[in-house]
Design an enzyme around this catalytic site. Structure first.
Site, mmCIF file in Angstrom:
data_model
loop_
_atom_site.group_PDB
_atom_site.id
_atom_site.type_symbol
_atom_site.label_atom_id
_atom_site.label_comp_id
_atom_site.label_asym_id
_atom_site.label_seq_id
_atom_site.Cartn_x
_atom_site.Cartn_y
_atom_site.Cartn_z
ATOM 1 N N SER A 208 60.221 62.042 36.890
ATOM 2 C CA SER A 208 61.322 61.401 37.609
ATOM 3 C C SER A 208 62.127 60.554 36.643
ATOM 4 C CB SER A 208 60.774 60.521 38.720
ATOM 5 O OG SER A 208 60.326 59.299 38.161
ATOM 6 N N LYS A 209 63.176 59.952 37.175
ATOM 7 C CA LYS A 209 64.031 59.157 36.295
ATOM 8 C C LYS A 209 63.300 57.936 35.737
ATOM 9 C CE LYS A 209 66.295 57.010 40.179
ATOM 10 N NZ LYS A 209 67.216 57.308 41.218
ATOM 11 N N ARG A 210 62.186 57.573 36.365
ATOM 12 C CA ARG A 210 61.402 56.468 35.798
ATOM 13 C C ARG A 210 60.732 56.867 34.484
ATOM 14 N NH1 ARG A 210 60.392 56.150 41.029
ATOM 15 N NH2 ARG A 210 58.502 57.389 40.845
ATOM 16 N N GLY A 212 62.174 58.611 32.116
ATOM 17 C CA GLY A 212 63.187 58.761 31.063
ATOM 18 C C GLY A 212 64.355 59.518 31.634
#
Ligand code: GLU
Length: 441
Positions: A208-210, A212
């Protein structure tokens, strides 16, 4: 003769294009091109708040950047609404669906799932899949506000577009059991399904965007080439079955095969992507690299003309060492500006030792005395100095590099000095020595 393959990419535009979505587009595209079939685009734009014209533009722009050319006209899902509702009426009339008043909000249309037996299909990636009918539930196909639900719209549009193979992420597997029953109720042939493995992080959790960068636009911004992203994402769930990793688009099209697709989760490895990007950049035509190089310098506010000329020689050094375009300004500032930034770690590690200022001055004097300031002469002189001192070259080259460039990495040291020219090299060595003595560095 086998039926012509028709696949589609059916994104729901939200303004940012996730790598998982575009990976599905890439697999569809590869399969269409491999089989000589068609790759269709359907924009599932039913979420009016998120599917704005701008979000759709971003999507189309991303596809174009990656070279995902589609066949025919784009289908917009909202344009099919009247058809979706008409079919819902037919399903009601035939008893495949019923109306129910949910929570006093008005009537919805609900699709009836079988109550016994199994629902099964052969997934081109995951193999034989089945689900007990008793473990499924009836589901809404038209909301009480009269809007068709994803399942109905998705299946009907696939029928309208004549889709033969549905290639999508495996987060849709559960939906597939519902969709198969819808195809059957409508009396349409059930397409083949290929569910691509989940993209996961190093811990095996969904990427996920967490973790990177997760959106195509971010990779583009950072200076990953579209060729790299395409190639890397194609390998998340597929491999050609030999040792090849870096492949041209034609090679991927020729080799693509569901038999070589893996059902196990695919790990997103930024290091590998970055390595691959470096390989692509190293092999770019010089003119293409130079254009990106100039653009990045300009955006960073650096002049595009190097201090000492030698533009091509500088590019000879920088191009094979560039991993992403975003690194360019930071890697090259020393070559474009007299006042260049010093990396604090590099200074501590390489310049704060005993006797460094005197050493830098001694080196400056030795280089000043050379008859010719060439790469070879500089290297021979420093090597000789290392031998005289009995310490080898290591303790000399590292402080020189940091003194003249502020950094620990970069081109070959003696190429760097030559690129800067003798006068500038000597000045930088002496100024760095002076600042170290003053304690200002
Ligand atoms: N709009 C859906 C999605 O983006 C489509 C899934 C499909 O390919 O059927 O997840």
């Amino acid at each position: 003769m086998a039926e012509k393959v028709r696949v589609r990419f059916a994104p729901s535009p939200t303004g940012k294009v996730h790598i998982g979505n575009i990976r599905a587009a890439i697999f569809n595209w590869l399969y269409a091109r491999h089989t000589g079939g068609e790759f269709l685009l359907r924009v599932e734009d039913t979420d009016l708040e998120r599917s704005t014209p701008e979000a759709i533009r971003t999507l189309l722009d991303c596809m174009q950047w990656l070279g995902l050319d589609y066949d025919g006209e784009v289908m917009y899902q909202t344009s099919q609404r009247a058809h979706h509702l008409a079919v819902a009426e037919e399903l009601l009339a035939k008893g495949y669906a019923y109306k129910e008043n949910k929570g006093g909000q008005g009537e919805c249309v609900i699709f009836r799932m079988p109550k016994e037996g199994v629902i099964e299909y052969d997934d081109l990636v995951k193999g034989h899949m089945k689900k007990q009918a008793k473990d499924t539930q009836d589901f809404v196909i038209v909301r009480s506000d009269g809007s068709p639900v994803f399942h109905l719209a998705n299946v009907l549009d696939d029928i309208t577009q004549g889709v033969t193979h549905i290639i999508r992420g495996d987060d849709h597997v559960e939906n597939t059991f519902k969709h198969i029953m819808l195809f059957k109720a409508i009396g349409a042939p059930v397409p083949q399904y290929a569910h691509l493995p989940m993209i996961v992080n190093a811990a095996g959790k969904p990427y996920s965007k967490r973790d990177g960068s997760a959106f195509v636009g971010e990779f583009r911004e950072q200076g990953y080439l579209p060729e790299t992203l395409f190639n890397y994402l194609a390998l998340l769930g597929w491999a050609p079955g030999d040792d090849r990793e870096i492949m041209t688009r034609e090679e991927m099209v020729a080799a693509f095969d569901f038999a070589k697709c893996k059902a196990s989760p695919a790990r997103f490895d930024l290091k590998k992507l970055t390595w691959m990007n470096g390989e692509y950049i190293a092999h770019q035509p010089r003119a293409a690299f130079e254009q990106a190089f100039d653009a990045r310098l300009q955006t960073a506010g650096l002049p595009v003309e190097p201090l000492n000329g030698h533009r091509q020689e500088l590019l000879d050094q920088i191009q094979p060492r560039t991993k992403t375009y975003a690194d360019i300004p930071g890697n090259c500032a020393w070559f474009f500006e007299e006042v260049y930034p010093f990396d604090a770690k590099a200074v501590t590690k390489r310049l704060h030792g005993e006797g460094i200022p005197a050493l830098l001055e001694e080196i400056a004097a030795a280089l000043e005395a050379l008859p010719d300031f060439t790469v070879e002469a500089g290297e021979a002189r420093i090597r000789a100095m290392g031998e005289e001192k009995g310490c080898g070259m290591g303790p000399l080259v590292h402080p020189i590099r940091v003194a003249v460039s502020g950094r620990m990495e970069g081109p070959g040291l003696f190429e760097m000095l030559w690129l800067l020219g003798r006068e500038r090299t000597l000045r930088r060595l002496r100024e760095t020595a002076a600042r170290l003595r003053e304690g200002t560095l």
